[in-house]
Design a protein around this motif. Sequence first.
Motif, short mmCIF file in Angstrom:
data_model
loop_
_atom_site.label_atom_id
_atom_site.label_comp_id
_atom_site.label_asym_id
_atom_site.label_seq_id
_atom_site.Cartn_x
_atom_site.Cartn_y
_atom_site.Cartn_z
N LYS A 154 4.21 -2.26 -0.13
CA LYS A 154 4.82 -0.94 -0.30
C LYS A 154 5.41 -0.49 1.03
O LYS A 154 4.81 -0.72 2.08
CB LYS A 154 3.77 0.10 -0.75
N THR A 155 6.58 0.12 0.97
CA THR A 155 7.19 0.65 2.19
C THR A 155 6.98 2.16 2.31
O THR A 155 7.21 2.73 3.37
CB THR A 155 8.69 0.35 2.23
N SER A 156 6.58 2.78 1.23
CA SER A 156 6.25 4.20 1.26
C SER A 156 5.21 4.50 0.19
O SER A 156 5.20 3.87 -0.87
CB SER A 156 7.49 5.07 1.04
N VAL A 157 4.33 5.44 0.50
CA VAL A 157 3.27 5.84 -0.42
C VAL A 157 3.15 7.35 -0.39
O VAL A 157 3.12 7.96 0.68
CB VAL A 157 1.91 5.21 -0.03
N SER A 158 3.08 7.97 -1.56
CA SER A 158 2.83 9.41 -1.66
C SER A 158 1.56 9.61 -2.48
O SER A 158 1.51 9.26 -3.66
CB SER A 158 4.01 10.13 -2.33
N ILE A 159 0.52 10.14 -1.85
CA ILE A 159 -0.77 10.32 -2.51
C ILE A 159 -1.43 11.62 -2.09
O ILE A 159 -0.95 12.31 -1.20
CB ILE A 159 -1.73 9.13 -2.21
N LYS A 160 -2.53 11.94 -2.76
CA LYS A 160 -3.25 13.18 -2.49
C LYS A 160 -4.33 12.95 -1.43
O LYS A 160 -4.72 11.82 -1.15
CB LYS A 160 -3.90 13.70 -3.76
N VAL A 161 -4.82 14.04 -0.89
CA VAL A 161 -5.92 13.99 0.07
C VAL A 161 -7.15 13.38 -0.60
O VAL A 161 -7.49 13.74 -1.72
CB VAL A 161 -6.26 15.40 0.60
N GLY A 162 -7.78 12.42 0.09
CA GLY A 162 -8.97 11.78 -0.42
C GLY A 162 -8.72 10.53 -1.24
O GLY A 162 -9.65 9.78 -1.55
N GLN A 163 -7.46 10.28 -1.59
CA GLN A 163 -7.14 9.08 -2.37
C GLN A 163 -6.97 7.87 -1.45
O GLN A 163 -6.81 8.00 -0.24
CB GLN A 163 -5.86 9.28 -3.17
N LYS A 164 -7.01 6.70 -2.08
CA LYS A 164 -6.82 5.45 -1.34
C LYS A 164 -5.67 4.65 -1.93
O LYS A 164 -5.36 4.76 -3.11
CB LYS A 164 -8.11 4.61 -1.37
N SER A 165 -5.06 3.85 -1.09
CA SER A 165 -4.00 2.95 -1.52
C SER A 165 -4.13 1.65 -0.73
O SER A 165 -4.36 1.68 0.48
CB SER A 165 -2.63 3.57 -1.27
N THR A 166 -4.03 0.54 -1.41
CA THR A 166 -4.20 -0.76 -0.75
C THR A 166 -2.85 -1.40 -0.48
O THR A 166 -2.03 -1.57 -1.37
CB THR A 166 -5.05 -1.70 -1.61
#
Length: 260
Positions: free
Chosen positions: A40-52
Amino acid sequence: MKNLRKGLIIALLAVVTTVFAAGMTTANVEAATATPKLSKTSVSIKVGQKSTLSATVSGKKATKVTWKTSNKSIATVSTTGVVTTKKAGSAKITAKVNGKTITCKVAVAKKATTTTNTTSLPLDARAKKNAATYKQFINDVVKYTNEYRVKNGRKAVTLDSTLTTVACYRSIEMADKDVLSHTRPDGSKFYDLAKKYGVTYTFVGENIGAYQMTAKEIVDAWYNSAGHRANMLSANYTKIGVGVGVTSDGYYFWTQIFKN
């Protein structure tokens, strides 16, 4: 893919021959020269979330990766590429592979400042209310979309009120479940909903996104994604509908619907 000419083949063989003389294998050559890529070149997520995140070289997962974050107070990253968000803001996650650095931009969303507590209303009424409540967001999405279209030699699209109701409907039903999907909760698609509103078309397309904080951020995110960009810039489209929905904990879901 382009066919390799004979001269190029000879030149490549010459390189391989030289490398073998130095005691390296073809795999070593590819690993040393290929450009690494991030999942991924960009990620939009919420506070407390995770992304691998994962890094690849020539289509294969890289085994030696050094991960870093530009701002630990916004987002951290583990040695295996797991990003954990801490607070709203932006951070850059970098991965160093074979001496080369690649980057992923992480946008950690802040909660919406304006919400509509209308969950007791039918979805149609909520969609129409959101179209009015988030009028500025909607107009801004159209503005930034058309800037990209004109920049790429396309005619501007015009905002359509019925498509906007459909788009808001889509954003709301996704936000209610906090699930981003082109498949609706009942298993149908966005164009099935559009038909229920009397929308006719030859060409139609949908872009969706979640957790971006501003109209500019979501439009830029769509533009930087090949599939979404193709929808935004398609010469087949003349009209657009824009939808905004908000989750129960205050995060935006976005929808664009295009038609001819």
